[in-house]
Design a protein around this motif. Structure first.
Motif, PDB file in Angstrom:
ATOM      1  N   VAL A 137    -123.547  57.285 -48.113  1.00  0.00           N
ATOM      2  CA  VAL A 137    -124.727  57.910 -48.293  1.00  0.00           C
ATOM      3  C   VAL A 137    -124.777  58.080 -49.296  1.00  0.00           C
ATOM      4  O   VAL A 137    -123.627  58.210 -50.359  1.00  0.00           O
ATOM      5  CB  VAL A 137    -124.644  58.755 -46.883  1.00  0.00           C
ATOM      6  N   GLN A 138    -126.097  58.964 -49.808  1.00  0.00           N
ATOM      7  CA  GLN A 138    -126.578  59.812 -50.954  1.00  0.00           C
ATOM      8  C   GLN A 138    -127.224  60.818 -50.261  1.00  0.00           C
ATOM      9  O   GLN A 138    -127.634  60.968 -49.004  1.00  0.00           O
ATOM     10  CB  GLN A 138    -127.814  58.772 -51.924  1.00  0.00           C
ATOM     11  N   TYR A 139    -126.601  61.245 -50.670  1.00  0.00           N
ATOM     12  CA  TYR A 139    -126.780  63.102 -49.960  1.00  0.00           C
ATOM     13  C   TYR A 139    -127.262  64.252 -51.200  1.00  0.00           C
ATOM     14  O   TYR A 139    -126.448  64.319 -52.030  1.00  0.00           O
ATOM     15  CB  TYR A 139    -125.636  63.827 -49.396  1.00  0.00           C
TER      16      TYR A 139
ATOM     17  N   ARG B 182    -129.253  59.947 -47.268  1.00  0.00           N
ATOM     18  CA  ARG B 182    -130.096  58.048 -47.263  1.00  0.00           C
ATOM     19  C   ARG B 182    -128.800  57.315 -47.185  1.00  0.00           C
ATOM     20  O   ARG B 182    -127.799  57.348 -47.924  1.00  0.00           O
ATOM     21  CB  ARG B 182    -130.451  58.335 -48.869  1.00  0.00           C
ATOM     22  N   PHE B 183    -128.960  56.872 -46.271  1.00  0.00           N
ATOM     23  CA  PHE B 183    -128.185  54.927 -45.483  1.00  0.00           C
ATOM     24  C   PHE B 183    -128.290  54.107 -46.936  1.00  0.00           C
ATOM     25  O   PHE B 183    -129.565  54.096 -46.814  1.00  0.00           O
ATOM     26  CB  PHE B 183    -128.341  54.845 -44.078  1.00  0.00           C
TER      27      PHE B 183
ATOM     28  N   THR C  61    -132.064  54.034 -43.881  1.00  0.00           N
ATOM     29  CA  THR C  61    -132.447  54.790 -42.422  1.00  0.00           C
ATOM     30  C   THR C  61    -131.708  56.579 -43.619  1.00  0.00           C
ATOM     31  O   THR C  61    -131.476  56.706 -44.751  1.00  0.00           O
ATOM     32  CB  THR C  61    -131.392  55.119 -41.924  1.00  0.00           C
ATOM     33  N   GLU C  62    -132.606  57.054 -43.508  1.00  0.00           N
ATOM     34  CA  GLU C  62    -133.020  58.719 -43.570  1.00  0.00           C
ATOM     35  C   GLU C  62    -132.982  60.050 -42.707  1.00  0.00           C
ATOM     36  O   GLU C  62    -133.096  59.490 -41.758  1.00  0.00           O
ATOM     37  CB  GLU C  62    -133.773  59.467 -44.695  1.00  0.00           C
ATOM     38  N   TRP C  63    -131.577  61.057 -42.984  1.00  0.00           N
ATOM     39  CA  TRP C  63    -131.580  61.798 -42.072  1.00  0.00           C
ATOM     40  C   TRP C  63    -131.988  63.528 -42.955  1.00  0.00           C
ATOM     41  O   TRP C  63    -131.727  63.548 -43.976  1.00  0.00           O
ATOM     42  CB  TRP C  63    -130.006  62.047 -41.071  1.00  0.00           C
ATOM     43  N   ARG C  64    -132.915  64.146 -42.524  1.00  0.00           N
ATOM     44  CA  ARG C  64    -133.044  64.782 -42.900  1.00  0.00           C
ATOM     45  C   ARG C  64    -132.630  66.346 -42.399  1.00  0.00           C
ATOM     46  O   ARG C  64    -132.218  66.108 -41.488  1.00  0.00           O
ATOM     47  CB  ARG C  64    -134.352  65.116 -42.448  1.00  0.00           C
TER      48      ARG C  64
END
Length: 126
Positions: A67-69, A75-76, A80-83
């Protein structure tokens, strides 16, 4: 001689840029669904996340992801993104793409130990 200080500056700058922006952190949330209880652990680092699902019977699954944090997003690679909303030092809300928000609490428990993935022990941790 002026090349040496410039080269040294660029080397130090590249090390600072390459340094992880996020310390490794383990978070957890307890779930109850369809009469089953389980805990989801998130081990988050700068470019890596492990999602662990640990059931009450000791059944375990782990899903690693690159991921990128960045600031408020995980961000995968697949897009896909997790907020992420940091509540305090030990608590964060994660909002998933479908809009569901889950609150995770920091924990000192290591899901790899709970699942016997590191030392071959019993997995019992008090």
């Amino acid at each position: 001689m002026s090349r040496f200080p410039r080269s040294l500056f660029l080397a130090v700058l590249s090390l600072l840029i390459a340094a992880p922006a996020v310390e490794a952190q383990t978070l957890k949330h307890d779930f109850q669904r369809d009469g089953e209880e389980y805990t989801v652990y998130l081990r988050i680092e700068d470019q890596w996340i492990e999602t662990w699902r640990v059931g009450e019977q000791g059944d375990c699954m782990m899903y690693p992801s690159s991921v990128q944090y960045e600031n408020d997003k995980i961000r995968f690679r697949q897009g896909t993104e997790w907020r992420v909303n940091r509540i305090d030092e030990e608590t964060m809300d994660i909002t998933f793409p479908e809009g569901r928000t889950i609150t995770y609490q920091e924990t000192q428990r290591d899901p790899a130990v709970l699942c016997n993935a590191t030392d071959g022990g019993s997995g019992d941790e008090t």
